[in-house]
Motif scaffolding. Structure first.
Motif, PDB file in Angstrom:
ATOM      1  N   THR A  34      29.517  -1.069  18.165  1.00 21.61           N
ATOM      2  CA  THR A  34      28.616  -1.668  17.185  1.00 21.61           C
ATOM      3  C   THR A  34      29.257  -2.883  16.532  1.00 21.61           C
ATOM      4  O   THR A  34      28.581  -3.767  16.051  1.00 21.61           O
ATOM      5  N   TRP A  35      30.578  -2.883  16.502  1.00 17.61           N
ATOM      6  CA  TRP A  35      31.269  -3.925  15.732  1.00 17.61           C
ATOM      7  C   TRP A  35      32.095  -4.865  16.583  1.00 17.61           C
ATOM      8  O   TRP A  35      32.509  -5.900  16.114  1.00 17.61           O
TER       9      TRP A  35
ATOM     10  N   GLU B 238      40.087  13.835  -1.523  1.00 21.12           N
ATOM     11  CA  GLU B 238      40.484  14.733  -0.433  1.00 21.12           C
ATOM     12  C   GLU B 238      40.668  14.002   0.881  1.00 21.12           C
ATOM     13  O   GLU B 238      41.424  14.432   1.740  1.00 21.12           O
ATOM     14  N   HIS B 239      39.924  12.918   1.029  1.00 23.15           N
ATOM     15  CA  HIS B 239      39.923  12.238   2.318  1.00 23.15           C
ATOM     16  C   HIS B 239      40.950  11.117   2.415  1.00 23.15           C
ATOM     17  O   HIS B 239      41.046  10.467   3.447  1.00 23.15           O
TER      18      HIS B 239
ATOM     19  N   GLU C  76       0.825  -1.199   0.000  1.00 23.24           N
ATOM     20  CA  GLU C  76       0.000   0.000   0.000  1.00 23.24           C
ATOM     21  C   GLU C  76       0.862   1.252   0.000  1.00 23.24           C
ATOM     22  O   GLU C  76       0.616   2.197  -0.734  1.00 23.24           O
ATOM     23  N   ALA C  77       1.879   1.189   0.837  1.00 26.95           N
ATOM     24  CA  ALA C  77       2.725   2.367   0.995  1.00 26.95           C
ATOM     25  C   ALA C  77       3.420   2.742  -0.309  1.00 26.95           C
ATOM     26  O   ALA C  77       3.559   3.907  -0.647  1.00 26.95           O
TER      27      ALA C  77
ATOM     28  N   ALA D 191       2.114   3.683  -5.394  1.00 25.61           N
ATOM     29  CA  ALA D 191       2.262   4.664  -6.463  1.00 25.61           C
ATOM     30  C   ALA D 191       3.690   4.739  -7.009  1.00 25.61           C
ATOM     31  O   ALA D 191       3.907   5.265  -8.087  1.00 25.61           O
ATOM     32  N   ASP D 192       4.640   4.265  -6.200  1.00 27.21           N
ATOM     33  CA  ASP D 192       6.034   4.397  -6.617  1.00 27.21           C
ATOM     34  C   ASP D 192       6.370   3.365  -7.672  1.00 27.21           C
ATOM     35  O   ASP D 192       6.383   2.167  -7.393  1.00 27.21           O
TER      36      ASP D 192
END
Lengths: 445, 790
Positions: free
Chosen positions: B753-754, B726-727, B637-638, B641-642
């Motif tokens: 978390t890990w 740049e990083h 339903e959500a 339309a997509d």
């Protein structure tokens, strides 16, 4: 219009009571976390940015002196009291937590040269231009203004500096000669001289407390053994050493604030060259004090800034300056490793945080853990260009900025010239001499 | 003239001298005496010290002992004379001393002081060297806690304030009391003792402590190695004896305990019970162990192993006997109806991958199923595979059981399709069923074996046997085999018999109920499938041509030619799969239910004791959860339309376009288009597209095919990103020597978390830890090790 909303049942994620601690099940399988390194990098980047956001080191100032401050002294086994003396001989005792002056007194006629607390914190000693040593009582928690000093010792010559022994009731003064005094006696226990007419600073080693170092106006640093031998070693450097400070955790290391904009750390056992050169100041370094952990030290300079150096690194990790701060005459690092006190020519004593972005006060465990995690991440990713750039960035006053550029240019010029000379002369005639070997001109015994 | 003058002068002088000498001397002497007399007291007194001073001026020193004539007031000889007579030896020594030459002249002060300084410096260096170890260890320490904890132990003497330890501000009375108490002799003595004893750790202490630890560790390792050695002993006799001894000892102990401490004995009994329960909870005493599997292999040739296996199983039965947890069957009819209605509601959208009707979804589900079907026989029922492969006798049992299931299946088929003809050629049909099921990938081999089995069964009067076994809940025991029937396995036989006689009717009831449920499910599924417009090709592909042919044959045999052949096939295959899915868990569970019980108990038994069958999970995933369905519906339903897929395709097309190399036009405006005025006017009037000079066009060579060219579902961006650059680190940071090491260090995460919490804490430990508000004193002698007492 239809609005699509994702909803969650609050029973799933809200706690019923405060003590319901959900155990978060985690799967540590690395194949499930393909982006752990990039995520940590982002965290590090954010935390280093936040560090700069929160970097507000200035806490407050202690104002009240009516002339430039010549010397300050911290208590040897306590935290809250600070004593300061100024160029017109006024002595003030400050309550650091309250940031208030406890009392003041006109202690000497002209120029208060040196101040030190006794090792029992019950007295403190001041020396002045008027050739007197005055011992003051610190009774009743420094609340009462003493009408007169406990004792006054008249000296035949001007005394320019004073330092107290770590454990015994002894102190050393310097002037024409270096003298060791006992608190209860009017005559020095020992006079030690080595052919110099003026010494400007003297410092007891806090660990091996019978060793003493002083710096003289003939660009020399002299070491003394107070027990028997007297003076034991002397080194002459290129320029004068203004102050020196012993590392409180490493008995044989001391650092000298030099007139040539640098700080030199020496190993007492090998004085032929310094163990490290700390450069960044753009004018004469006037004062130095070690952190009680022995990992860092703070310097004040004639270039109106305070810098913090790590012991094993050649450049400073931090610079503190304010618009109104003039030539810094004295600095000290408090014994809880948290704060820095700087005294300057424009009659103010300033209180700084030792770590600019540190949160003061008690931290909750989770908060603490989060900060520690952020610190570790910053360490890990320190070499990444963006993080390095942000962490290093400091806004400095214009005069310092330009001076830095000039110094850089002059250094480049010297090195270029040397390289040219080397290129155009017979190989081996212009040898490479490391910078550290150029510092000490003469080591005399 | 001059000579004369000189002579005269000199003579005159001499005269005057000689004349005046006597006279002047007299006067002078008199004058001096007068002065001497006038000085009754000397005006300049020798300096006396009234202030203790460290420095004594050399100018004030004088030797009063010396007389004016240069003779000392006393002589050494005078002092030594009495010695000569009394102590001859000493006198001799003195004589010897006299003969030695005088000491050399002392060094000049400058050099002397220099030497003093040199010596002093060397001494100081040595003194400072003591700190080397401490400093070094502190420098390299991972973490330092300030204030430093001294090695010296301080003992707090609380005798002084024991009276008012509760309050911080003692009253004057309390103070007085404590002062009086402290002034007693006993208290003083104690105090002195405390002061005298120093509790500083010495090297000796540390070494002795280390030695002790080493010895403890060595002893522990001896015990371990001894245990290993004993474990390696293969002698059965030894182990039997050992076990016997142990049990004897335990019984003895228990009896003793009963007499002495009945409560403890009771506790021990409870412990025993508990351990038994724990054993029941585990999967021990089954046929999954290493030993059991070996026995299974041997069982074909060895009677004893068969016996042992059956014993083992009976033990397992014993242990798993009294589980009486009741569990409801999850598949309720009400649920089913709900689900079906839900599914009916679902509008199938072929483009949305998360709609169940779509191809993608089916593929996904089928691949899941396939995966589990493959893993299931491998992982869980290894024993069954081995049966089929190796041993006829055992596979007999297994296949018998399988057959029973197939039979069951056919009955359900009957229920659904009402095809009466199928019962007749049952064995053939079952083989087909087995082959059709995706679960058995290696089914060819198996089916061959099974076919053999079936043939054997055909030759015998096995149909009856099959029925019999299905009635007895399909337990596979060796005793059921015709060969084993003759053997001496009486126990299992008894069991079987009792079971058959006891509750065969109950079991059959249960089976009936199960069948009903399964058929219901099937119905639902079929309806679901028939609604789906597209046929699932994947399933059909898997089924080989041969099988298709067989199926057709079967259909013709049954005399039911359906018009829509394709659909029929699809339904068929799906159905098969379903049936398999439904049956497999049951099949595996049925092995567990060895003891005939009342039906509810048996069901409970299924639930509790069976190991999880993943195929069941798949079915769960697929259909039976109500929650899952509603969720899916919600998602649909959500995102109704997509049009996700179309969007994605458009995006990809754009990305491809952008990445294509462009033709560079290097023509300059005005250049190469020299024209007359007429043409210019023409140009002005018409908005004409400028002609492209082919020579000025730079054709970029064709780019290699994109990486995502053949991958419909992804866009791979192959361009280098400057933002990322740049990083990135350009040079290898200091402590690292290889890029690999640095990368590894960055890759290893430290977040909670890990990594586990404890590891995380260790990883984020700070190098310097200080305590809020505490003074950090300079380092102390206590930090140094006391080496003197070694």
């Amino acid at each position: 219009m239809k609005v699509k909303v994702l909803t969650r049942n609050p029973d799933i994620y809200l706690r019923e009571t405060k003590k319901d601690i959900h155990k978060l099940p985690r799967n540590y399988d690395p194949s499930l976390h393909p982006f752990e390194a990039p995520r940590e990098y982002t965290k590090a980047l954010n935390s280093v940015k936040l560090e700069r956001v929160f970097a507000k080191p200035f806490i407050g100032n202690l104002d009240g002196h009516r002339d430039g401050i010549s010397c300050i002294a911290k208590q040897s086994h306590a935290l809250s009291i600070l004593a300061s003396g100024d160029y017109c001989g006024e002595l003030r005792v400050w309550d650091l937590p309250q940031r208030k002056c406890k009392w003041k007194i006109q202690a000497h006629d002209g120029f208060l040269r040196g101040l030190t607390f006794c090792n029992d914190n019950e007295r403190f000693i001041s020396v002045g231009q008027d050739k007197t040593i005055k011992i003051w009582s610190a009774d009743e928690q420094y609340c009462k203004v003493p009408e007169e000093p406990l004792s006054v010792i008249l000296s035949s010559t001007v005394i320019t500096g004073i330092s107290h022994h770590q454990k015994e009731p002894k102190f050393a003064t310097c002037g024409d000669v270096c003298q060791i005094w006992e608190e209860s006696r009017a005559e020095p226990l020992k006079v030690m001289e080595w052919g110099v007419d003026s010494l400007q600073h003297v410092a007891f080693n806090p660990i091996e407390s019978h060793i003493l170092a002083s710096c003289a106006s003939d660009r020399s640093i002299i070491l003394y053994d107070t027990r028997e031998a007297g003076p034991i070693r002397k080194i002459v450097t290129k320029m004068r050493t203004n102050q020196l400070s012993w590392n409180p955790m490493e008995a044989f290391i001391f650092s000298g604030a030099n007139e040539d904009y640098n700080v030199y750390s020496y190993d007492t056992r090998n004085l032929s060259m310094p163990v490290n050169i700390h450069e960044d100041h753009v004018s004469a370094v006037t004062s130095i004090d070690y952190a009680p952990t022995g990992r860092e030290f703070v310097t004040g300079s004639y270039d109106k800034s305070v810098r913090i150096f790590e012991v094993h690194k050649g450049h400073s990790r931090e610079i503190y300056h304010t618009k109104r701060m003039q030539h810094v005459t004295n600095v000290c690092w408090t014994l809880d490793n948290k704060y820095i006190v700087s005294a300057s020519d424009e009659m103010n004593i300033r209180l700084w945080k030792a770590r600019a972005s540190e949160k003061l006060g008690v931290l909750r465990p989770r908060e603490k853990a989060a900060l520690e995690y952020a610190d570790t991440l910053k360490q890990r990713f320190a070499e990444f260009p963006q993080i390095k750039r942000i962490a290093r960035h400091r806004q400095v006053p214009r005069h310092i900025y330009h001076e830095q550029q000039q110094l850089r240019a002059s250094k480049q010029k010297i090195s270029r010239k040397e390289a040219n000379r080397r290129a155009h002369s017979k190989p081996g005639t212009v040898p490479f001499v490391p910078a550290r070997k150029k510092v000490v001109i003469n080591e005399a015994s | 003239m001059s000579k004369k003058l000189k002579k005269f002068q000199s003579k005159r002088e001499n005269d005057s001298e000689s004349d005046s000498d006597v006279y002047e001397d007299e006067i002078h002497n008199r004058f001096l005496e007068n002065i001497k007399q006038s000085e009754a007291k000397p005006k300049i007194t020798p300096a006396t010290r009234n202030e203790p001073a460290s420095e004594v001026s050399e100018f004030h020193l004088q030797s009063k002992r010396k007389s004016d004539k240069g003779k000392s007031t006393f002589r050494k000889e005078d002092l030594l004379r009495p010695l000569k007579s009394k102590n001859a030896k000493l006198a001799q020594k003195l004589e010897a001393v006299k003969k030695t030459s005088a000491l050399p002249k002392p060094l000049e002060t400058v050099y002397e002081k220099k030497i003093q300084r040199e010596v002093g410096y060397e001494k100081t260096k040595k003194q400072l060297d003591r700190w080397n170890d401490v400093v070094q260890s502190n420098r390299v320490a991972d973490q330092l806690q300030f204030p430093l904890k001294n090695r010296q132990v301080e003992i707090y003497d609380h005798t002084e304030d024991f009276l008012f330890c509760s309050t911080s501000n003692p009253t004057p009375l309390e103070k007085e009391l404590s002062a009086i108490l402290n002034s007693s002799d006993v208290a003083k003595e104690d105090h002195e003792k405390m002061e005298q004893t120093k509790f500083r750790t010495t090297l000796k202490d540390i070494i002795s402590k280390r030695k002790m630890m080493a010895s403890v560790r060595a002893k522990a390792s001896y015990v371990v190695s001894k245990g290993r050695r004993q474990n390696k002993i293969k002698s059965k006799k030894y182990h039997r004896l050992l076990r016997g001894e142990k049990t004897k000892q335990q019984i003895k102990d228990f009896e003793a305990l009963q007499k002495t401490d009945p409560e403890a004995a009771l506790k021990q009994l409870e412990m025993l019970e508990k351990s038994r329960a724990e054993e029941r909870a585990t999967l021990r005493h089954r046929n999954t162990g290493k030993w059991a599997r070996n026995q299974v292999i041997k069982a074909k040739y060895n009677k004893e192993s068969r016996v042992a296996l059956s014993e083992q199983l009976s033990k397992n039965r014993e242990l798993t006997q009294d589980l009486k947890v009741k569990d409801k069957d999850s598949d309720d009819s009400a649920d089913e109806s709900d689900v079906t209605t839900n599914i009916e509601k679902v509008q199938t959208d072929s483009n949305n991958p998360w709609v169940p009707g779509s191809d993608d979804f089916n593929k996904f589900i089928s691949s899941y199923k396939k995966y589990y079907a493959e893993t299931a026989p491998r992982g869980n029922s290894a024993e069954s595979a081995s049966h089929v492969d190796s041993t006829e006798s055992v596979s007999h049992g297994d296949s018998v059981e399988q057959n029973s299931l197939e039979q069951l299946k056919t009955t359900t088929d009957e229920g659904n399709d009402s095809e009466p003809g199928e019962v007749e050629d049952m064995p053939q049909h079952t083989v087909q069923e087995v082959e059709n099921s995706p679960k058995l990938k290696k089914s060819k081999k198996k089916s061959v074996v099974r076919g053999k089995v079936e043939e054997e069964l055909k030759t015998d009067d096995e149909c009856a046997l099959i029925k019999e076994i299905t009635n007895s809940s399909g337990s596979w025991t060796v005793s059921k085999l015709p060969a084993a029937e003759n053997s001496s396995n009486v126990k299992s036989k008894k069991n079987k018999k009792s079971s058959e006689s006891g509750s065969s009717s109950n079991v059959s009831d249960m089976f009936e109920s199960l069948e009903e449920k399964i058929s219901k499910k099937l119905k639902r599924k079929i309806s679901e499938i028939s609604e789906a417009p597209k046929t699932n090709n994947v399933e059909n592909k898997k089924v080989g041509k041969k099988q298709k042919a067989k199926k057709k044959k079967k259909l013709t045999k049954s005399g039911q030619n359906k018009p829509n052949d394709d659909q029929n096939k699809q339904i068929e295959s799906d159905k098969d799969k379903q049936i398999d899915d439904q049956n497999n868990p049951f099949a595996s569970r049925s092995k567990v239910t060895k003891e005939p019980c009342p039906p509810v108990d048996v069901i409970a038994d299924f639930k509790e004791t069976s190991y999880r069958n993943p195929t069941k999970d798949v079915t769960d995933l697929q259909n039976d959860d109500e929650d899952g369905d509603t969720y899916r519906q919600m998602v649909e339903e959500a995102f109704a339309a997509d049009d996700v897929v179309a969007d994605f395709e458009q995006e990809k097309a754009e990305a491809v376009d952008n990445s294509l190399p462009k033709i560079v036009d290097s023509s300059l405006p005005g250049w190469g288009s020299w024209t007359n005025s007429a043409e210019l006017t023409e140009k002005k009037t018409k908005t004409k597209r400028p002609r492209l000079n082919k020579r000025l066009l730079f054709k970029v060579p064709k780019a290699p095919p994109r990486k995502d060219a053949n991958k419909g579902h992804v866009i791979i961006n192959e361009e280098k990103s400057n933002k990322l650059k740049e990083h990135l680190v350009s040079a290898l940071p200091y402590p690292f020597t290889r890029v690999k090491d640095f990368e590894a260090s960055i890759r290893a995460p430290i977040g909670r978390t890990w990594v586990p919490e404890t590891a995380h804490r260790q990883l984020i430990a700070q190098p310097v830890v200080t305590k809020l508000g505490s003074v950090i004193e300079p380092m102390d002698e206590g930090e140094l090790m006391d080496r003197g007492e070694l």
